[in-house]
Every structure is written in structure tokens, then in C-alpha cells.
Write a protein that holds these residues in place. Structure first.
Motif, PDB file in Angstrom:
ATOM      1  N   GLU A  95       3.711  -0.345   1.396  1.00  0.00           N
ATOM      2  CA  GLU A  95       5.011  -0.300   1.766  1.00  0.00           C
ATOM      3  C   GLU A  95       6.055  -0.444   0.424  1.00  0.00           C
ATOM      4  O   GLU A  95       6.943   0.005   0.049  1.00  0.00           O
ATOM      5  CB  GLU A  95       5.757  -0.630   2.975  1.00  0.00           C
ATOM      6  CG  GLU A  95       4.929  -0.365   4.260  1.00  0.00           C
ATOM      7  CD  GLU A  95       3.999  -1.383   4.245  1.00  0.00           C
ATOM      8  OE1 GLU A  95       3.544  -1.389   5.671  1.00  0.00           O
ATOM      9  OE2 GLU A  95       3.386  -1.992   3.368  1.00  0.00           O
ATOM     10  N   ARG A  96       5.568  -1.644  -0.247  1.00  0.00           N
ATOM     11  CA  ARG A  96       6.176  -2.202  -1.560  1.00  0.00           C
ATOM     12  C   ARG A  96       5.437  -1.922  -2.570  1.00  0.00           C
ATOM     13  O   ARG A  96       5.962  -1.746  -3.735  1.00  0.00           O
ATOM     14  CB  ARG A  96       6.048  -3.772  -1.403  1.00  0.00           C
ATOM     15  CG  ARG A  96       6.676  -4.553  -2.387  1.00  0.00           C
ATOM     16  CD  ARG A  96       6.126  -5.900  -2.568  1.00  0.00           C
ATOM     17  NE  ARG A  96       4.656  -6.088  -2.498  1.00  0.00           N
ATOM     18  CZ  ARG A  96       4.005  -7.138  -2.348  1.00  0.00           C
ATOM     19  NH1 ARG A  96       4.887  -8.171  -1.998  1.00  0.00           N
ATOM     20  NH2 ARG A  96       2.721  -7.241  -2.339  1.00  0.00           N
ATOM     21  N   ASP A  97       4.077  -1.862  -2.640  1.00  0.00           N
ATOM     22  CA  ASP A  97       3.146  -1.809  -4.007  1.00  0.00           C
ATOM     23  C   ASP A  97       2.906  -0.279  -4.066  1.00  0.00           C
ATOM     24  O   ASP A  97       2.456   0.049  -5.247  1.00  0.00           O
ATOM     25  CB  ASP A  97       2.001  -2.427  -4.001  1.00  0.00           C
ATOM     26  CG  ASP A  97       2.264  -3.776  -3.460  1.00  0.00           C
ATOM     27  OD1 ASP A  97       3.021  -4.416  -4.137  1.00  0.00           O
ATOM     28  OD2 ASP A  97       1.517  -4.520  -2.458  1.00  0.00           O
ATOM     29  N   GLY A  98       3.193   0.589  -3.247  1.00  0.00           N
ATOM     30  CA  GLY A  98       2.655   2.085  -3.508  1.00  0.00           C
ATOM     31  C   GLY A  98       1.133   2.201  -3.063  1.00  0.00           C
ATOM     32  O   GLY A  98       0.444   1.042  -2.940  1.00  0.00           O
ATOM     33  N   ARG A  99       0.872   3.129  -2.717  1.00  0.00           N
ATOM     34  CA  ARG A  99      -0.521   3.674  -2.314  1.00  0.00           C
ATOM     35  C   ARG A  99      -1.784   3.423  -3.415  1.00  0.00           C
ATOM     36  O   ARG A  99      -1.656   3.715  -4.569  1.00  0.00           O
ATOM     37  CB  ARG A  99      -0.769   4.961  -1.774  1.00  0.00           C
ATOM     38  CG  ARG A  99      -0.169   5.253  -0.473  1.00  0.00           C
ATOM     39  CD  ARG A  99      -1.113   4.328   0.650  1.00  0.00           C
ATOM     40  NE  ARG A  99      -0.271   4.547   2.139  1.00  0.00           N
ATOM     41  CZ  ARG A  99      -1.096   4.129   3.003  1.00  0.00           C
ATOM     42  NH1 ARG A  99      -1.598   2.998   2.946  1.00  0.00           N
ATOM     43  NH2 ARG A  99      -0.513   4.433   4.411  1.00  0.00           N
ATOM     44  N   ILE A 100      -2.461   2.458  -3.196  1.00  0.00           N
ATOM     45  CA  ILE A 100      -3.660   2.172  -4.372  1.00  0.00           C
ATOM     46  C   ILE A 100      -4.861   2.661  -3.503  1.00  0.00           C
ATOM     47  O   ILE A 100      -5.548   2.124  -2.642  1.00  0.00           O
ATOM     48  CB  ILE A 100      -3.739   0.782  -4.644  1.00  0.00           C
ATOM     49  CG1 ILE A 100      -2.536   0.184  -5.012  1.00  0.00           C
ATOM     50  CG2 ILE A 100      -4.919   0.403  -5.473  1.00  0.00           C
ATOM     51  CD1 ILE A 100      -2.466  -1.373  -5.478  1.00  0.00           C
ATOM     52  N   PRO A 101      -5.290   4.034  -4.081  1.00  0.00           N
ATOM     53  CA  PRO A 101      -6.446   4.367  -3.396  1.00  0.00           C
ATOM     54  C   PRO A 101      -7.716   3.529  -2.945  1.00  0.00           C
ATOM     55  O   PRO A 101      -8.457   3.752  -2.031  1.00  0.00           O
ATOM     56  CB  PRO A 101      -6.875   5.794  -4.173  1.00  0.00           C
ATOM     57  CG  PRO A 101      -5.499   5.912  -4.721  1.00  0.00           C
ATOM     58  CD  PRO A 101      -4.885   4.650  -4.784  1.00  0.00           C
ATOM     59  N   GLU A 102      -8.074   2.979  -4.022  1.00  0.00           N
ATOM     60  CA  GLU A 102      -9.394   2.070  -3.942  1.00  0.00           C
ATOM     61  C   GLU A 102      -9.448   0.928  -3.024  1.00  0.00           C
ATOM     62  O   GLU A 102     -10.377   0.533  -2.277  1.00  0.00           O
ATOM     63  CB  GLU A 102      -9.833   1.656  -5.261  1.00  0.00           C
ATOM     64  CG  GLU A 102      -8.603   0.534  -6.112  1.00  0.00           C
ATOM     65  CD  GLU A 102      -8.011   1.535  -7.210  1.00  0.00           C
ATOM     66  OE1 GLU A 102      -7.949   0.815  -8.155  1.00  0.00           O
ATOM     67  OE2 GLU A 102      -7.278   2.352  -6.903  1.00  0.00           O
ATOM     68  N   LEU A 103      -7.887   0.631  -2.610  1.00  0.00           N
ATOM     69  CA  LEU A 103      -7.846  -0.329  -1.558  1.00  0.00           C
ATOM     70  C   LEU A 103      -7.874   0.384  -0.337  1.00  0.00           C
ATOM     71  O   LEU A 103      -8.403   0.019   0.772  1.00  0.00           O
ATOM     72  CB  LEU A 103      -6.494  -1.144  -1.699  1.00  0.00           C
ATOM     73  CG  LEU A 103      -6.569  -2.147  -3.063  1.00  0.00           C
ATOM     74  CD1 LEU A 103      -5.130  -2.846  -3.062  1.00  0.00           C
ATOM     75  CD2 LEU A 103      -7.477  -2.990  -2.911  1.00  0.00           C
ATOM     76  N   ASP A 104      -7.155   1.391  -0.015  1.00  0.00           N
ATOM     77  CA  ASP A 104      -7.171   2.159   1.015  1.00  0.00           C
ATOM     78  C   ASP A 104      -8.393   2.600   1.573  1.00  0.00           C
ATOM     79  O   ASP A 104      -8.986   2.675   2.718  1.00  0.00           O
ATOM     80  CB  ASP A 104      -6.299   3.552   0.826  1.00  0.00           C
ATOM     81  CG  ASP A 104      -4.799   3.092   0.804  1.00  0.00           C
ATOM     82  OD1 ASP A 104      -4.333   2.152   1.280  1.00  0.00           O
ATOM     83  OD2 ASP A 104      -4.062   4.134   0.207  1.00  0.00           O
ATOM     84  N   ASN A 105      -9.278   2.892   0.484  1.00  0.00           N
ATOM     85  CA  ASN A 105     -10.801   3.762   0.630  1.00  0.00           C
ATOM     86  C   ASN A 105     -11.785   2.393   0.759  1.00  0.00           C
ATOM     87  O   ASN A 105     -12.849   2.838   1.154  1.00  0.00           O
ATOM     88  CB  ASN A 105     -11.267   4.700  -0.443  1.00  0.00           C
ATOM     89  CG  ASN A 105     -10.426   5.701  -0.385  1.00  0.00           C
ATOM     90  OD1 ASN A 105      -9.748   6.124   0.668  1.00  0.00           O
ATOM     91  ND2 ASN A 105     -10.012   6.096  -1.782  1.00  0.00           N
ATOM     92  N   GLY A 106     -11.317   1.024   1.027  1.00  0.00           N
ATOM     93  CA  GLY A 106     -12.141   0.158   1.032  1.00  0.00           C
ATOM     94  C   GLY A 106     -13.353  -0.193  -0.313  1.00  0.00           C
ATOM     95  O   GLY A 106     -14.389  -0.474  -0.073  1.00  0.00           O
TER      96      GLY A 106
END
Length: 213
Positions: A95-106
């Protein structure tokens, strides 16, 4: 006397600074708005503390604590931290940092991202799963029954050992998760995140964690 360079003077950074000066460390602390904005905090901390730029804090510290919003991790000065242990308190708040795909995807961890940005430093996870105010309030002497435990992780044993020593001085037991690739177990919304737990309970909560949420 050991000097800690603290990059980030928000809730966690200021609390780490308070406890560190109480323990006899020297502290050089920075924020994103400039050292002139830290006068009140430095006055509170006393003669063992001074304000500086991020690069100056990184250069002055025998080791460093990085406690900035994750979205700003690429702004951490790499050259001045070469060869040093860097304790990373970062958490991923999309919510603060914006989406970071590599974190969202594990596919990555927050501390792993910082380690990639600081390839000549020795990054260790620390102080990321405790409420800031509890850093100075929840510590107890070694051997205290049900002593609170905190986790660390690092690809460098000497970095994890430094965090372990610092935790003990701050009043906490340590559970070493292992390498940074496993540090997701103590990240946001996992069972071990921001709850009070002793070492046995922390190990159990780490084991319960899911890779993605």
C-alpha cells in the motif's frame, strides 16, 4: 567504542538509537529530509548521537541499521557500506511501496533485495517483526523465563552473530532462520510477525509460515 550508523530516523530507527545510546554505543543517524531536521531527536539522545546524511551515517558506522520504506532501498549508499554488516528492518507494505512482483510471487525477500543492492555488504534481517515501541520496553536479561525472542537471517554467519549479540544486549533471545532466501518466514502477515513470542514459540511460528499470502 562501537558506532552504529542508522539510516532512517522513523519509529524503528529512533527506538534502536535510544536503546543503543543507553547501552553505550555511539550513534550517527540520518533521514531523508536532512540532518538539520533531527535536532530534537539528537538533543534527546545526548552526546553519544549526532545527525548526518545517509552517506555520512553509513561511512561512520562500524555496522549499520537500514530502516527506510522498502520503496527507497535503492537510495541506500552502497560504497560507504562496503564490507560492513547491514541490519535490515524493512517490511513490504504494498500500500505504501507499490507492488513489487518478485515479492508478490514469492521469488524474493525484502532483505534479499537489499543484499542485491549492497553486493559488498553483509545484510542480516533484524528488528522487523516487533512494534517499534517494544524495542525499548520488552527486553529482559538473559535467562529470564519466557524471554521474548526475535528472528534474524543472513547469508553471512558473522552478520547473524552480530545481530544475535545486539539482540541479547537489547534484551531478546535470537532464532536464526538461516539464509536470506528463508527470511520471508518472518515477513509481514506471517504467524511470527509483530507478536510477542519466546524462542520455542517463534520457531513454531516460523515453521507455520506460508511462502505466499
Amino acid at each position: 567504542m562501537t558506532t552504529i550508523g542508522i539510516i532512517g530516523a522513523g519509529h524503528i530507527g529512533s527506538q534502536v538509537a535510544r536503546k543503543a545510546v543507553e547501552l553505550g554505543y555511539d550513534v550517527v543517524i540520518s533521514n531523508s529530509r536532512g540532518p538539520e531536521t533531527l535536532g530534537e531527536l539528537v538533543a534527546e539522545l545526548g552526546p553519544r548521537a549526532r545527525a548526518a546524511t545517509a552517506a555520512e551515517a553509513a561511512a561512520a558506522g562500524d555496522f549499520a541499521v537500514v530502516t527506510v520504506p522498502l520503496k527507497n532501498y535503492r537510495d541506500i549508499p552502497a560504497q560507504q557500506l562496503e564490507g560492513k554488516v547491514v541490519i535490515d528492518t524493512n517490511n513490504y507494505y504494498w500500500e505504501r511501496d507499490g507492488r513489487i512482483p518478485e515479492l508478490d510471487n514469492g521469488e524474493a525477500t525484502t532483505s534479499g533485495l537489499l543484499q542485491k543492492h549492497l553486493p559488498t555488504s553483509k545484510v542480516a534481517k533484524g528488528f522487523n517483526h516487533i512494534m517499534a515501541k517494544e524495542i525499548t520496553s520488552d527486553g529482559t536479561p538473559a535467562g529470564t523465563p519466557n524471554r521474548r525472542a526475535l528472528a534474524t537471517a543472513s547469508d553471512f554467519p558473522e552478520a547473524a552473530e552480530l545481530v544475535t549479540r545486539l539482540y541479547d544486549e537489547f534484551g531478546f533471545d535470537t532464532v536464526n532462520i538461516g539464509p536470506l532466501e528463508d527470511s520471508w518466514r518472518v515477513e509481514r502477515d506471517r504467524p511470527a510477525y509483530v507478536i510477542r513470542q519466546n524462542a520455542e514459540e517463534l520457531r513454531e511460528n516460523l515453521a507455520k509460515a506460508s511462502r505466499t499470502i
